[in-house]
Design an enzyme around this catalytic site. Sequence first.
Site, short mmCIF file in Angstrom:
data_model
loop_
_atom_site.label_atom_id
_atom_site.label_comp_id
_atom_site.label_asym_id
_atom_site.label_seq_id
_atom_site.Cartn_x
_atom_site.Cartn_y
_atom_site.Cartn_z
N CYS A 53 99.76 54.73 -21.41
CA CYS A 53 99.36 53.41 -21.14
C CYS A 53 97.99 53.84 -19.97
CB CYS A 53 99.99 52.47 -20.18
SG CYS A 53 99.35 51.19 -19.35
N TRP A 86 109.58 47.90 -22.21
CA TRP A 86 109.30 49.51 -22.08
C TRP A 86 110.89 49.97 -21.72
CZ3 TRP A 86 105.14 52.37 -22.90
CH2 TRP A 86 103.79 51.47 -22.91
N THR A 120 105.12 45.04 -17.91
CA THR A 120 104.14 45.83 -17.96
C THR A 120 104.36 47.12 -17.01
OG1 THR A 120 102.79 44.90 -16.22
CG2 THR A 120 102.38 44.26 -18.46
N VAL A 121 103.76 48.08 -17.48
CA VAL A 121 103.69 49.40 -16.61
C VAL A 121 102.19 49.61 -16.07
CG1 VAL A 121 105.49 50.83 -17.55
CG2 VAL A 121 103.36 50.94 -18.48
N TYR A 184 90.09 46.89 -26.15
CA TYR A 184 90.95 45.88 -26.37
C TYR A 184 90.57 44.74 -27.29
CZ TYR A 184 94.33 48.94 -24.19
OH TYR A 184 95.32 49.76 -23.62
#
Length: 330
Positions: A53, A86, A120-121, A184
């Site tokens: 990421c 994740w 999220t990370v 993105y």
Amino acid sequence: MANDESNDQGTYVLADQPYERDTRYIETRITRDGGDGYPVEPGRYRLVVSYACPWANRAIIVRRLLGLDRVISMGVCGPTHDKRSWTFDLDPGGVDPVLGIPRLQDAYFARIPGYPKGITVPAIVDERSGAVVTNNFPQITLDFETEWVDFHRPGAPVLYPEDLREEIDAVNAVVYRDVNNGVYRCGFAGSQSAYDAAYDQLFSRLDWLSERLATQRYLVGDTITEADVRLFTTLARFDAVYHGHFKCNREKLSEMPVLWAYARDLYQTPGFGDETDFDHIKRHYYEVHRDLNPAGIVPKGPDLSNWNTPHGRESLGGRPFGDGEPPAPK
């Protein structure tokens, strides 16, 4: 297994719509005064990341450059994830050895039961409670630089100098809009018009960056700053995934002379290239984004060994770490 939700990678493209990133993060901060209830404290927090990421990669790099790896532990998720979370599939038994959980989702639920938004990370987890403190990735690195200063390593660079913050913030804002998130917006565009607009905006900004960096080694000032970290993690993924997978294909990074030399300069700087994992990057994008790549096939190319070729940027001057020194080798 198509009907097994645990193997469902999720949907990223919405038909006839431009891509809009959900930026409603958990905005709690870890500060010296502990104003949000979480004071700076060595050994208390765990930074959870994935090398795949770009947003997490920023935190990995800043933590390393500042020497915060001595006081903030790090858990590493695998390069892929399912629709919801994740996972710690790189660890023995698929469980994080410090937090004792198999899925990052568990730490989010410990903070907000049934947390409805993206898992999220990067995320910082309080090791005492097992709960996520924050996943507000732009603020995480800024707080590493300003709130954790008492624990920076000797010789750590000043990544967010007070006299340059206004300029750094301004550069970061346009780079985020047009480049970091712009790739993105190309890749997840749901219509031709949305893709065309994002593509034009992306390459216009890359041309602007090329002009800026043609005569100066770093984005702001004569040393590495937060601005360089934020741009680097996008550039590092450009040829490996964004050029083909996200259709950002006017040129490869390796065909843009200034930006290519700039990116290699950073890559060859301790704390950048040695915290970049191209295998994880490629596996994540091509295996997870099944609506873009239904078979999950990971391409063998491109050849990425050219990241170690001479860049010649030393001729522009500048001092990577200012009055400081590079971090110790990994």
